[in-house]
Design an enzyme around this catalytic site. Structure first.
Site, PDB file in Angstrom:
ATOM      1  N   GLY A   8     -28.993 -13.608  62.829  1.00 24.95           N
ATOM      2  CA  GLY A   8     -28.275 -12.374  62.546  1.00 24.95           C
ATOM      3  C   GLY A   8     -29.234 -11.207  62.467  1.00 24.95           C
ATOM      4  N   ALA A   9     -29.112 -10.260  63.379  1.00 19.75           N
ATOM      5  CA  ALA A   9     -30.024  -9.120  63.449  1.00 19.75           C
ATOM      6  C   ALA A   9     -29.375  -7.839  62.952  1.00 19.75           C
ATOM      7  CB  ALA A   9     -30.537  -8.930  64.877  1.00 19.75           C
ATOM      8  N   GLY A  10     -28.342  -7.980  62.112  1.00 22.60           N
ATOM      9  CA  GLY A  10     -27.788  -6.808  61.454  1.00 22.60           C
ATOM     10  C   GLY A  10     -28.761  -6.272  60.437  1.00 22.60           C
ATOM     11  N   GLY A  13     -30.099  -9.087  57.635  1.00 20.58           N
ATOM     12  CA  GLY A  13     -30.974 -10.088  58.230  1.00 20.58           C
ATOM     13  C   GLY A  13     -32.282  -9.476  58.697  1.00 20.58           C
ATOM     14  N   LYS A 201     -18.276  -9.285  44.118  1.00 23.48           N
ATOM     15  CA  LYS A 201     -18.661  -7.884  43.876  1.00 23.48           C
ATOM     16  C   LYS A 201     -18.166  -6.979  45.003  1.00 23.48           C
ATOM     17  CE  LYS A 201     -22.169  -7.943  46.948  1.00 23.48           C
ATOM     18  NZ  LYS A 201     -22.376  -7.045  48.112  1.00 23.48           N
ATOM     19  N   ASP A 263     -25.511  -6.183  41.570  1.00 21.37           N
ATOM     20  CA  ASP A 263     -25.043  -6.030  42.947  1.00 21.37           C
ATOM     21  C   ASP A 263     -23.802  -5.149  43.010  1.00 21.37           C
ATOM     22  OD1 ASP A 263     -25.105  -6.382  45.656  1.00 21.37           O
ATOM     23  OD2 ASP A 263     -24.880  -8.542  45.625  1.00 21.37           O
ATOM     24  N   ARG A 272     -19.171   0.168  52.987  1.00 22.78           N
ATOM     25  CA  ARG A 272     -17.790   0.154  53.467  1.00 22.78           C
ATOM     26  C   ARG A 272     -16.784  -0.232  52.392  1.00 22.78           C
ATOM     27  NH1 ARG A 272     -19.819  -3.153  58.632  1.00 22.78           N
ATOM     28  NH2 ARG A 272     -21.148  -3.892  56.944  1.00 22.78           N
TER      29      ARG A 272
END
Length: 360
Positions: A8-10, A13, A201, A263, A272
């Protein structure tokens, strides 16, 4: 030096590659099928991550998922799962393809796994069950929680998180691997509690953030959000999160620590889930927001609410949980599942019936 494979390259990550690389480890950053443009951009220039808005160290090795095979999976000492919650099924398929022997798998992915009319489970449970079917059920699983804004981590701002595992020594080993002067890692053996709070959360941040737009002080030159109601509902969210964490199988005190209160604080501050909450506080329905200003966005608190609802309502019916102890959750689920306007305000707190709880 360890070899770490991040799936995952979001933003999250990718940001985790920074402390790992600063500690001298080799990091392969594998994009999902949705990250093709990100990986292409990083291959051209490590400082040009399209969404993180922070440079990655030049040593990171970006790979398209098609470039990652069993050889890379076998060579990895640790695999980190960094996809968003809707990608959990995809990443489980990748783990089945890539993992050939027991090894630590760390999840920064946040979410609850629906189990029909039983209490929800954690994503770590789903990963364990899937790998168990392959004969790899003894892979050590680590849940990563706590207040961590990805861009701030990538910019090496001071950040405190928690790594949790049923095997505390495994969490401690990975913590030593990742900890830096700016990335401070606490450890816990309450894997279910940390995973529950890490997901919840996002759900509760929607309700707390609604107070920011619902109550405004009118006597300033520029109207500003009233802080008292937001703080009161923040406390309500923590109390409910503690009850739910214990119901799911964790420890209630985890909700009052980094994975819960910490968190929730940063999540209310932006992102979001917070944006959705502010729109709900301004009396827009969920569908209006998701078809309008947040169209095409993934709001993980919505997914968490939908996964939580069947088991929670079943627990209400059986008398296992008292719905009167969860007014914020009930109001949020009405908004999410029935598209009702978010009908929760300061008068919904019900402190006479449910006095403040402590962690003792």
């Amino acid at each position: 030096m360890a070899k770490i494979l991040i799936l995952g390259a979001g933003v999250m990550g990718s940001s985790l590659s920074v402390p790992a690389l600063d500690n001298g480890h080799e990091v392969l950053l594998a994009g999902t099928h949705l990250d093709v443009e990100i990986i292409d951009a990083l291959k051209a220039d490590r400082s040009k991550h399209p969404t993180l808005r922070a440079p990655l160290p030049t040593e990171v090795i970006p790979l398209q998922i098609g470039e990652v095979g069993p050889e890379q999976g076998a060579a990895a000492d640790v695999i980190v799962v960094g996809v968003s919650s809707p990608g959990i099924d995809w990443v489980i398929g990748q783990l089945i393809r890539l993992v050939d022997r027991p090894k630590p798998i760390a999840l920064v992915t946040k979410g609850l796994a629906e189990t029909g009319h039983e209490k929800p489970g954690a994503f770590t449970d789903r990963v364990r069950n899937a790998l168990g079917a392959k004969g790899l059920g003894d892979c050590a699983l680590i849940g990563i929680g706590g207040p961590c804004i990805a861009r701030e981590l990538a910019l090496r701002q001071p950040t405190s998180v928690v790594f949790a595992s049923d095997e505390l020594s495994v969490a401690a080993d990975f913590a030593r691997m990742m900890q830096t002067e700016y990335y401070r890692v606490h450890t816990s053996d309450d894997l279910l509690g940390v995973e529950a709070c890490a997901a919840l959360k996002n759900f509760y941040a929607i309700g707390v953030s609604a107070m920011i737009s619902r109550y405004v002080n009118p006597d300033k030159a520029e109207p500003a959000p009233a802080k008292n109601p937001t703080a009161a509902v923040f406390n309500q969210a923590i109390q409910e999160m503690a009850r739910l964490a214990a119901w799911i199988g964790g420890r209630r005190e985890t909700a009052f620590d980094l994975a819960g209160a910490g968190d929730l604080h940063v999540t209310v501050g932006g992102g979001r889930n917070s944006k959705l909450g502010k729109h709900l506080g301004a009396n827009l329905a969920v569908t209006q927001v998701m078809e309008g200003p947040l169209k095409g966005e993934t709001v993980e608190g919505l997914d968490t609410g939908r996964s939580l609802a069947p088991g929670l309502f079943s627990a209400f019916e059986r008398g296992t949980l008292n719905p009167g102890a969860f007014p914020l959750a009930c109001a949020l689920l009405d908004a999410i599942l029935k598209n009702k306007l978010f009908a929760f305000d300061h008068g919904s707190l019900g402190t006479a019936l449910y006095p403040m709880e402590t962690t003792s």
